[in-house]
Design a protein around this motif. Structure first.
Motif, PDB file in Angstrom:
ATOM      1  N   VAL A  30       0.838  -1.196   0.000  1.00 14.26           N
ATOM      2  CA  VAL A  30       0.000   0.000   0.000  1.00 14.26           C
ATOM      3  C   VAL A  30       0.873   1.246   0.000  1.00 14.26           C
ATOM      4  O   VAL A  30       0.597   2.220  -0.709  1.00 14.26           O
ATOM      5  CB  VAL A  30      -0.963   0.004   1.206  1.00 14.26           C
ATOM      6  CG1 VAL A  30      -1.752   1.308   1.277  1.00 14.26           C
ATOM      7  CG2 VAL A  30      -1.932  -1.176   1.105  1.00 14.26           C
ATOM      8  N   ALA A  31       1.942   1.226   0.792  1.00 20.97           N
ATOM      9  CA  ALA A  31       2.844   2.370   0.835  1.00 20.97           C
ATOM     10  C   ALA A  31       3.539   2.585  -0.503  1.00 20.97           C
ATOM     11  O   ALA A  31       3.940   3.704  -0.829  1.00 20.97           O
ATOM     12  CB  ALA A  31       3.882   2.186   1.934  1.00 20.97           C
ATOM     13  N   PHE A  32       3.681   1.522  -1.302  1.00 17.72           N
ATOM     14  CA  PHE A  32       4.246   1.634  -2.646  1.00 17.72           C
ATOM     15  C   PHE A  32       3.211   2.109  -3.668  1.00 17.72           C
ATOM     16  O   PHE A  32       3.525   2.263  -4.848  1.00 17.72           O
ATOM     17  CB  PHE A  32       4.782   0.275  -3.122  1.00 17.72           C
ATOM     18  CG  PHE A  32       6.014  -0.198  -2.415  1.00 17.72           C
ATOM     19  CD1 PHE A  32       6.348  -1.548  -2.411  1.00 17.72           C
ATOM     20  CD2 PHE A  32       6.854   0.690  -1.763  1.00 17.72           C
ATOM     21  CE1 PHE A  32       7.490  -2.000  -1.761  1.00 17.72           C
ATOM     22  CE2 PHE A  32       7.990   0.245  -1.119  1.00 17.72           C
ATOM     23  CZ  PHE A  32       8.311  -1.096  -1.109  1.00 17.72           C
ATOM     24  N   GLY A  33       1.961   2.283  -3.223  1.00 22.48           N
ATOM     25  CA  GLY A  33       0.909   2.666  -4.164  1.00 22.48           C
ATOM     26  C   GLY A  33       0.365   1.484  -4.925  1.00 22.48           C
ATOM     27  O   GLY A  33      -0.155   1.644  -6.032  1.00 22.48           O
ATOM     28  N   LEU A  34       0.465   0.270  -4.326  1.00 24.32           N
ATOM     29  CA  LEU A  34       0.030  -0.953  -4.996  1.00 24.32           C
ATOM     30  C   LEU A  34      -0.959  -1.709  -4.112  1.00 24.32           C
ATOM     31  O   LEU A  34      -0.697  -2.823  -3.663  1.00 24.32           O
ATOM     32  CB  LEU A  34       1.246  -1.843  -5.305  1.00 24.32           C
ATOM     33  CG  LEU A  34       2.295  -1.242  -6.241  1.00 24.32           C
ATOM     34  CD1 LEU A  34       3.577  -2.075  -6.241  1.00 24.32           C
ATOM     35  CD2 LEU A  34       1.742  -1.128  -7.656  1.00 24.32           C
ATOM     36  N   PRO A  35      -2.127  -1.121  -3.848  1.00 19.43           N
ATOM     37  CA  PRO A  35      -3.088  -1.786  -2.964  1.00 19.43           C
ATOM     38  C   PRO A  35      -3.585  -3.126  -3.503  1.00 19.43           C
ATOM     39  O   PRO A  35      -3.957  -4.003  -2.723  1.00 19.43           O
ATOM     40  CB  PRO A  35      -4.226  -0.769  -2.860  1.00 19.43           C
ATOM     41  CG  PRO A  35      -4.088   0.107  -4.077  1.00 19.43           C
ATOM     42  CD  PRO A  35      -2.623   0.183  -4.340  1.00 19.43           C
ATOM     43  N   ALA A  36      -3.570  -3.303  -4.821  1.00 20.63           N
ATOM     44  CA  ALA A  36      -4.016  -4.583  -5.380  1.00 20.63           C
ATOM     45  C   ALA A  36      -3.095  -5.715  -4.922  1.00 20.63           C
ATOM     46  O   ALA A  36      -3.548  -6.824  -4.638  1.00 20.63           O
ATOM     47  CB  ALA A  36      -4.052  -4.510  -6.905  1.00 20.63           C
ATOM     48  N   LEU A  37      -1.787  -5.425  -4.846  1.00 20.15           N
ATOM     49  CA  LEU A  37      -0.859  -6.448  -4.362  1.00 20.15           C
ATOM     50  C   LEU A  37      -1.077  -6.722  -2.881  1.00 20.15           C
ATOM     51  O   LEU A  37      -0.863  -7.843  -2.412  1.00 20.15           O
ATOM     52  CB  LEU A  37       0.585  -6.013  -4.606  1.00 20.15           C
ATOM     53  CG  LEU A  37       1.113  -6.150  -6.027  1.00 20.15           C
ATOM     54  CD1 LEU A  37       2.580  -5.760  -6.096  1.00 20.15           C
ATOM     55  CD2 LEU A  37       0.921  -7.561  -6.570  1.00 20.15           C
ATOM     56  N   ALA A  38      -1.475  -5.704  -2.115  1.00 18.07           N
ATOM     57  CA  ALA A  38      -1.753  -5.916  -0.695  1.00 18.07           C
ATOM     58  C   ALA A  38      -2.879  -6.918  -0.519  1.00 18.07           C
ATOM     59  O   ALA A  38      -2.847  -7.779   0.363  1.00 18.07           O
ATOM     60  CB  ALA A  38      -2.109  -4.595  -0.027  1.00 18.07           C
ATOM     61  N   SER A  39      -3.887  -6.838  -1.385  1.00 19.42           N
ATOM     62  CA  SER A  39      -5.013  -7.764  -1.271  1.00 19.42           C
ATOM     63  C   SER A  39      -4.593  -9.189  -1.615  1.00 19.42           C
ATOM     64  O   SER A  39      -5.202 -10.148  -1.150  1.00 19.42           O
ATOM     65  CB  SER A  39      -6.164  -7.325  -2.178  1.00 19.42           C
ATOM     66  OG  SER A  39      -5.788  -7.433  -3.550  1.00 19.42           O
ATOM     67  N   VAL A  40      -3.546  -9.334  -2.421  1.00 19.47           N
ATOM     68  CA  VAL A  40      -3.048 -10.674  -2.755  1.00 19.47           C
ATOM     69  C   VAL A  40      -2.583 -11.391  -1.495  1.00 19.47           C
ATOM     70  O   VAL A  40      -2.699 -12.615  -1.372  1.00 19.47           O
ATOM     71  CB  VAL A  40      -1.899 -10.581  -3.780  1.00 19.47           C
ATOM     72  CG1 VAL A  40      -1.212 -11.931  -3.961  1.00 19.47           C
ATOM     73  CG2 VAL A  40      -2.426 -10.083  -5.113  1.00 19.47           C
TER      74      VAL A  40
END
Length: 426
Positions: free
Chosen positions: A387-397
């Motif tokens: 999320v801090a990288f601006g990649l919330p989709a990966l966080a959901s993974v």
């Protein structure tokens, strides 16, 4: 010949070491000095250090060479280690004795030298209320040697590092990160590997240890360009051979809007990222330590543990590369964002492999609550990074990788996302 059970102080340690090889003495002295090194590094702004024009390299030299001397006990490496230690001892002199005397005997010509190194390090540990954690770590090293094991495969501390020393290392690492460049990233990784018990690149360290003493004595301005040249040559030789590099090489390019999103997030969250990196690395180190210290009941179980350690080591290497790509100050560059985005994807793919490796253990009920908490902690912290990288989709993974406690995992992800969002507020 003394027994490990009899070790209580430096005198009983010396008695035990007299029945061991010189390489074992080097190992004990080296690791004692490594534990206390951060106290020296944060003292370099004091008057005694400025008067002698001392830098971190003054200790990194004997620390590196004494470690290499244990792995490569050749005459030229041993000579380099002796010279590095003697040069440091002469330069440091009396004012730094409480902190730096443990380096005097880091080359450990004998059991007496090694015991003296531990005695000096104990004095430094006592000064910062860390002696109660220092000696169990020394004794664990001795027990590992007695069992024909390798202490370098275990973390420096038998448990969490003492607070004062952990704080000193955090401050030092921040200063080295601000200094920037591949050299300080190299020294950071050298110490982080030792701290966590991760494998070192011993062939590279061997070559660095044999840099002529005249260059080392010239300080960072003289020796660092030489080391950087060696790092660059080694990188060219190993390009594409490492597992992280291999995974990155086969990764399709991300869309430009994604890279721009990461670039903006890195600039915004730059200050909030280091503590999250620390937490992720801490969970990985704890899991590696657990696997290394477990008594395996079969060859298959031992092989599985080694495979899991390789997976965790991959994650640790990816995190180190992510950390190096984050700008120390100012806005992120597009190239940095591209590096972080690619590393984030390969990291999350490998994280997804980890629970599947452990699935049988979970099904058989071998997981304790403590182990479960550690796993969720790693997933939650990893989600925070994404999320801090601006990649919330990966966080959901991360939520999809859980093979146990789905609600607890979901709560961890939600908490991580909220934490990252709070960091991102202007």
């Amino acid at each position: 010949m003394g027994k490990v059970a009899d070790i209580k102080d430096w005198e009983t340690l010396e008695a035990w070491l007299k029945g061991r090889s010189r390489e074992d003495a080097v190992c004990i002295a080296h690791r004692a000095a490594m534990r206390m090194a951060p106290l020296y590094w944060i003292s370099l702004d004091e008057g005694w250090a400025r008067e002698r024009d001392l830098t971190a390299v003054a200790t990194l030299w004997p620390l590196l060479t004494s470690g290499v001397a244990r792995e490569y006990p050749t005459p030229e490496v041993v000579a380099a280690s002796f010279f590095a230690t003697a040069t440091y001892a002469t330069a440091a002199a009396a004012p730094a004795a409480a902190v730096s005397a443990s380096f005097f005997a880091a080359a450990a010509a004998s059991a007496s030298d090694a015991a003296s190194a531990v005695s000096a390090a104990t004095a430094a540990a006592t000064a910062v209320s860390a002696a109660s954690q220092f000696w169990p770590s020394v004794i664990k090293d001795c027990a590992t040697l007695e069992a024909a094991g390798d202490p370098f495969a275990f973390p420096l501390w038998d448990g969490p590092a003492p607070e004062r020393i952990a704080d000193a290392w955090a401050q030092t690492r921040q200063e080295w990160a601000q200094a920037g460049g591949p050299i300080w990233a190299f020294w950071t990784q050298f110490y982080e590997n030792a701290l966590a018990g991760r494998p070192q690149n011993w062939p590279l360290l061997h070559d660095i240890a044999l840099i002529p003493a005249e260059d080392w004595k010239g300080g960072p301005d003289r020796v660092h360009p030489i080391i950087e040249g060696m790092l660059n040559r080694r990188a060219d030789e190993e390009k594409g051979k490492g597992e992280v590099a291999q995974d990155l090489a086969g990764l399709p390019a991300a869309p430009r809007p994604t890279i721009q999103q990461v670039q903006a997030a890195l600039s915004l969250n730059r200050v909030a990222l280091p503590p999250t990196f620390d937490a992720v690395e801490g969970f990985i180190a704890l899991e590696i330590e657990r696997l290394q210290s477990r008594n395996h009941q079969s060859d298959d179980e031992a092989a599985e543990a080694r495979r899991m350690i390789r997976t965790l080591s991959f994650l640790a290497e990816a995190v180190l590369q992510m950390r190096a790509a984050v700008p120390a100050e100012g806005p992120a560059k597009e190239s940095q964002a591209r590096d972080v985005e690619g590393l984030a994807r390969v990291y999350m793919k490998k994280l997804g492999d980890l629970p599947r490796i452990k699935a049988d253990e979970v099904v058989e009920g071998m997981w304790s609550a403590g182990k479960g908490a550690c796993q969720v902690g790693l997933i939650g912290c990893s989600a925070t990074l994404m999320v801090a990288f601006g990649l919330p989709a990966l966080a959901s993974v991360a939520a999809a990788t859980l093979v146990f406690a789905p609600k607890l995992g979901s709560d961890a992800i939600k908490g991580a996302v909220e934490l990252a969002k709070s960091h991102a507020k202007p």
